[in-house]
Motif scaffolding. Sequence first.
Motif, PDB file in Angstrom:
ATOM      1  N   GLU A  90      -0.567  -6.423  -7.514  1.00 35.99           N
ATOM      2  CA  GLU A  90       0.070  -6.105  -6.235  1.00 35.99           C
ATOM      3  C   GLU A  90       0.256  -7.415  -5.474  1.00 35.99           C
ATOM      4  O   GLU A  90      -0.728  -8.030  -5.045  1.00 35.99           O
ATOM      5  CB  GLU A  90      -0.807  -5.129  -5.446  1.00 35.99           C
ATOM      6  N   GLU A 150     -12.100  -2.342  -6.225  1.00 31.72           N
ATOM      7  CA  GLU A 150     -10.694  -2.482  -6.583  1.00 31.72           C
ATOM      8  C   GLU A 150     -10.203  -3.925  -6.513  1.00 31.72           C
ATOM      9  O   GLU A 150      -9.056  -4.207  -6.837  1.00 31.72           O
ATOM     10  CB  GLU A 150      -9.829  -1.614  -5.658  1.00 31.72           C
ATOM     11  N   LYS A 172      -1.517  -3.032  -9.170  1.00 29.12           N
ATOM     12  CA  LYS A 172      -0.512  -2.096  -8.674  1.00 29.12           C
ATOM     13  C   LYS A 172      -0.943  -0.678  -9.016  1.00 29.12           C
ATOM     14  O   LYS A 172      -1.623  -0.449 -10.034  1.00 29.12           O
ATOM     15  CB  LYS A 172       0.842  -2.371  -9.328  1.00 29.12           C
ATOM     16  N   LYS A 173      -0.546   0.251  -8.192  1.00 28.43           N
ATOM     17  CA  LYS A 173      -0.816   1.665  -8.479  1.00 28.43           C
ATOM     18  C   LYS A 173      -0.172   2.026  -9.813  1.00 28.43           C
ATOM     19  O   LYS A 173       0.936   1.598 -10.118  1.00 28.43           O
ATOM     20  CB  LYS A 173      -0.246   2.549  -7.375  1.00 28.43           C
ATOM     21  N   GLY A 174      -0.898   2.793 -10.610  1.00 25.08           N
ATOM     22  CA  GLY A 174      -0.392   3.222 -11.907  1.00 25.08           C
ATOM     23  C   GLY A 174      -0.736   2.299 -13.061  1.00 25.08           C
ATOM     24  O   GLY A 174      -0.538   2.658 -14.209  1.00 25.08           O
TER      25      GLY A 174
END
Length: 105
Positions: free
Chosen positions: A90, A49, A13-15
Motif C-alpha cells: 500500500e 499489519e 494492499k487489501k486482498g
Amino acid sequence: MSNVVEFVTFKLKKGVSEQQFLEASDELNVNFLALQKGYISRKLIRTGETWADIVLWETMDDAMNAMTEANKRASAVPCPKYLDYLFSIEEDSCDLKHLNVVKSY
C-alpha cells in the motif's frame, strides 16, 4: 565509508495474502536484490499489519543504484514476477529511510 541500512515500513494492499507476498519477496531477493552490487543481507519482519524490510548495503551509492534499477524495471513491460512484491505494498503506508551505520557490534 560506512554501511547503509535501508529501512522500509509498510502495510500490504487489501486482498494480498501473506503467502502471495512472501513468495514475491523470495523472488525479489533471489532474482534482484542479491544480484545487486553492494548487497549484504536482508530481514523481513512484521508486527500486526505493519511490515518492515531491512536491507544492509555496503554503501549509500549501492542502495541508491539498486533503487534506481528497481524503478526502471517496475516501469518496464512485461514486469518480472519479483515486482509483484512492490505492487503488493500500500503506497500510502510506505516509509523509506536510508540510515548510515555508525557502529557495529
